[in-house]
Write a protein that holds these residues in place. Structure first.
Motif, short mmCIF file in Angstrom:
data_model
loop_
_atom_site.label_atom_id
_atom_site.label_comp_id
_atom_site.label_asym_id
_atom_site.label_seq_id
_atom_site.Cartn_x
_atom_site.Cartn_y
_atom_site.Cartn_z
N ASN A 1 13.41 16.98 44.44
CA ASN A 1 14.02 15.93 45.09
C ASN A 1 15.17 15.43 44.53
N SER A 2 15.27 15.90 43.19
CA SER A 2 16.40 15.27 42.38
C SER A 2 17.61 16.05 42.74
N ALA A 3 18.61 15.70 41.77
CA ALA A 3 19.80 16.56 42.01
C ALA A 3 19.74 17.72 41.63
N HIS A 4 18.52 18.05 40.64
CA HIS A 4 18.51 19.37 40.15
C HIS A 4 17.88 20.32 41.38
N PHE B 1 6.37 20.05 51.11
CA PHE B 1 6.94 21.20 51.64
C PHE B 1 8.02 21.66 51.37
N ASP B 2 8.81 20.49 50.98
CA ASP B 2 10.34 20.62 50.39
C ASP B 2 10.29 21.33 49.38
N ALA C 1 4.11 24.81 58.86
CA ALA C 1 4.97 23.84 58.19
C ALA C 1 5.74 24.60 57.03
N LEU C 2 5.08 25.58 56.36
CA LEU C 2 5.71 26.15 55.25
C LEU C 2 6.86 27.09 55.64
N THR D 1 4.72 12.49 49.98
CA THR D 1 4.72 12.85 51.36
C THR D 1 4.32 14.34 51.51
N SER D 2 3.73 14.57 52.42
CA SER D 2 3.61 16.25 52.91
C SER D 2 4.67 16.81 53.09
N GLU D 3 5.83 16.04 53.70
CA GLU D 3 6.89 16.50 53.96
C GLU D 3 7.76 17.06 52.44
#
Lengths: 594, 95
Positions: free
Chosen positions: A303-306, A362-363, A404-405, A357-359
């Motif tokens: 979830n970072s810029a990477h 899955f991200d 979800a995947l 979070t679950s979201e």
């Protein structure tokens, strides 16, 4: 466990091992064709250092006659006593060690007299002297190694006695790469080493002299982390460190391979260590937290810029490989709940919260699946999760997870398409339909409501036959995504209508006519998509019709072999021909209009 | 006349052979002689010695590979020289 040894020979072996290490460390080359050879040399170095030499040193240390010197090697006096008792060791192999130990002893003794600040000046002045002489510091110089060992011993002692000194070490190492190298070469605690490692890789590139030393320090840290699971675990617990390794690799093109390759190994080792710890000590408090921490690190990273830029393929594959053993535990961790809880292998509601979070989880999986190899591993593993239905998780949990995947992977693809300026392609259209199908099956599920017998066999069948991994063209990402969604959908249908009863009492069955209607509707949509100036509202209407037909199909109770095949056919019809240019522009997703 | 790249290839071939020679000369490849059962025995020595032998085998393979690469570089240098020579001859004939 050593069961027998000849003290004389073991001492000679230790000495020969050091000589071998020294000779290996002199082998260098800048020719790219020599890279594999030098990698094998490094592996040999590690093998001797952590294998033969470590074992020999352990014997020497534990031998009451050889004694020990500060917990390291035998002293000159000890060795003399050994000689008196057991005869003379081979002079050519032990003399160098004797001199070395003597010098080391002298050096450490001298360093104990210095103040903290004076100690810090040593590394700085050594680097400055080399710079003023207009040469790069010779890192492999035996004298420098001797000084480094002695300084490392003294620094370790002070850091162990005084936490404040340890903090100063970390802070100083940020702009003193030689100090970082000394710490890398010392026996300092994993926590200090990892902290200094993090400081080193986060430092901005500077003059060639500093970068030269910093590069070697990083290499030394990485080598140790790869060899030491305890150190690796401390390292993997620092998301900033992983991110910095990647950044560091990007600082200078000559470091890219080194940085990324080692980061891959680092992740691999860290996850292996975490898995071993986790699986090997079920009852040990905190075991799951180790895995949880590793996962949380990855979630943060993705979830970072990477993560937004996309990870290097090798790193993505390493992360994925590390995650696969945990995948069965993801299935029941995802229950539509916002908070992701990693549970034990059973269906216990208790779990470790990752602070994610679950979201976001899955991200993470979706992001990893951007790369072909990672995708192959993920999809292959989802297909292999079938046997766990009913024992480790329910069919519904499995269906929810797979869906979800699939959607998550699809979203990543969609984002990628948008970023690549491709607007919307047929895959996005296809996925919109598939999502609609999933959604409609969810409506049915909610509408049914009653307890149902779970058709384990059919669910397994769906996994085994609808997703025959050997037939998957994994270069065809959307096709693979579709497969995931089909698995999810089928499993959900099965869980709702039961697998063995033959379905509902209405007797509605998917017959040829129905399949024909679905296919005709798909053709109709295809035709509209191919028409110039197509109105999105018209297409949306046709999609609604298609969804109704699919609803009818999946409401059918009799999932005999023929029907199942037809379900598969219906869904596979979505693949090749149904959606093609011109791009279908959705009215509901402004991003796609850009 | 010699093609300038041919010289580069020959230099690299020499370097690789020298590295192969240095690797072959390393005491690491003879360490197993000192790590036999007359020195120690037991599970850990056995494992350490086995790892050592595996690493030595790998080094031997890499040494062979360095020689193969060096030979390949020499061949490439010869080929480049031949091309350069042919081009030079053609140029002279045309002149």
């Amino acid at each position: 466990m050593i069961v027998g040894y000849d003290p004389e020979r073991v001492e000679a072996l230790a000495s020969m091992s050091r000589e071998a290490l020294w000779s290996l460390s002199t082998l260098t080359s800048t020719d790219p064709a020599a890279v594999p050879a030098l990698q094998s040399v490094r592996r040999m170095h590690r093998t001797i250092e952590t294998g033969v030499l470590a074992a020999a040193d352990d014997i020497i240390r534990s031998d009451p006659l050889t004694g020990s010197f500060g917990g390291r090697a035998a002293t000159a006096a000890d060795t003399r006593r050994r000689r008196d008792t057991h005869g003379s060791p081979t002079p050519s192999t032990s003399f160098r060690d004797l001199v070395r130990e003597f010098m080391l002893h002298r050096l450490v003794g001298g360093l104990t007299l210095l103040s903290d600040d004076e100690l810090f000046l040593l590394t700085r002045s050594e680097l400055t002297a080399a710079a003023e002489a207009g040469r790069l510091l010779d890192i492999d110089d035996p004298d420098r190694l001797m000084r480094s060992t002695a300084l490392g011993i003294e620094l370790s002692r002070r850091a162990a006695e005084n936490p404040g000194f340890a903090s100063r070490l970390v802070a100083r190492s940020l702009d003193d790469p030689l100090l970082a190298l000394v710490i890398a070469e010392s026996d300092m605690s994993p926590e200090i080493k990892v902290a200094v490692f993090a400081a080193t890789v986060s430092a901005e590139p500077g003059r060639p002299q500093a970068d030269h030393v910093r590069g070697r320090a990083v290499q030394r840290f990485l080598d140790q982390i790869l060899d030491d699971p305890a150190l690796a675990l401390v390292a993997i617990g620092r998301p900033d460190l992983i991110a910095d390794i990647l950044d560091w690799g990007a600082l200078d093109s000559t470091w890219v391979d080194l940085g990324v390759d080692n980061a891959v190994d680092l992740v691999d080792v860290a996850f292996s260590a975490a898995s071993t710890y986790d699986l090997g000590s079920r009852d040990e408090p905190g075991a799951s937290e180790v895995t949880a921490r590793s996962l949380a690190t990855l979630v943060d990273l993705m979830n970072s810029a990477h993560g937004d830029r996309g990870l290097p393929a090798e790193l993505s594959a390493a992360y994925t490989a590390g995650l696969l053993p945990l995948l069965p535990r993801f299935v029941n961790a995802f229950d539509g709940d916002e908070v992701f809880r990693l549970r034990r292998d059973d269906m216990s509601p208790v779990g470790v919260e990752l602070g994610a979070t679950s979201e976001s989880m899955f991200d993470l999986l979706g992001g990893l699946a951007r790369h072909r190899d990672s995708r192959a591993m993920l999809i292959g593993s989802v297909a292999a999760l079938g046997p766990g239905i009913g024992t480790r998780y329910t069919a519904e949990q499995f269906a929810g997870f797979a869906a979800a995947l699939g959607v998550s992977v699809a979203n990543e693809q969609r984002e990628e398409a948008i970023h690549a300026g491709r607007q919307q392609d047929r895959w996005v259209t296809g996925l919109t339909l598939l999502e609609a199908g999933i959604e409609s099956s969810g409506v049915i599920a909610r509408g049914t409501g009653a307890p149902v017998s779970i058709g384990f066999d059919i669910a397994r069948w769906s996994v085994g036959h609808l997703v025959p991994t050997s037939d998957l063209d994994l270069d065809d990402a959307p096709r693979a995504i579709e497969m995931l969604l089909v698995v999810a959908l089928t499993a959900r249908i099965v869980s709702e209508i039961g697998g063995d009863s033959g379905g509902n009492d209405d007797g509605d069955q998917i017959d040829d006519e129905h399949v024909g209607r679905v296919e005709a509707q798909l053709a109709r949509i295809d035709e509209l998509l191919a028409s110039p100036g197509v109105d999105a509202a018209d297409i949306a209407g046709e999609i609604d019709l298609l969804r109704d037909l699919v609803d009818l199909a999946i409401e059918s109770a009799d999932l005999d072999a023929t029907t199942r095949r037809r379900v598969a056919q219906v869904w596979s019809a979505l693949d090749d021909d149904a959606f093609s240019a011109p791009p279908f522009r959705s009215e509901t997703d402004p991003d796609l209009e850009r | 006349m010699s093609h300038h790249l041919a010289n580069v290839y020959r230099r690299r071939a020499r370097h690789l052979r020298q590295l192969a020679w240095q690797m072959n000369d390393s005491p690491a490849l003879r360490l197993h002689i000192h790590a036999g059962v007359d020195t120690w025995h037991g599970p850990r020595p056995l494992a350490s010695t086995s790892d050592l032998r595996r690493a030595q085998d790998e080094i031997h393979r890499e040494i062979d590979d360095l020689h193969v690469r060096a030979t390949r570089f020499d061949r490439e240098a010869d080929r480049l020289d031949a091309v350069a020579y042919a081009a030079s001859a053609a140029h002279l004939n045309a002149g």
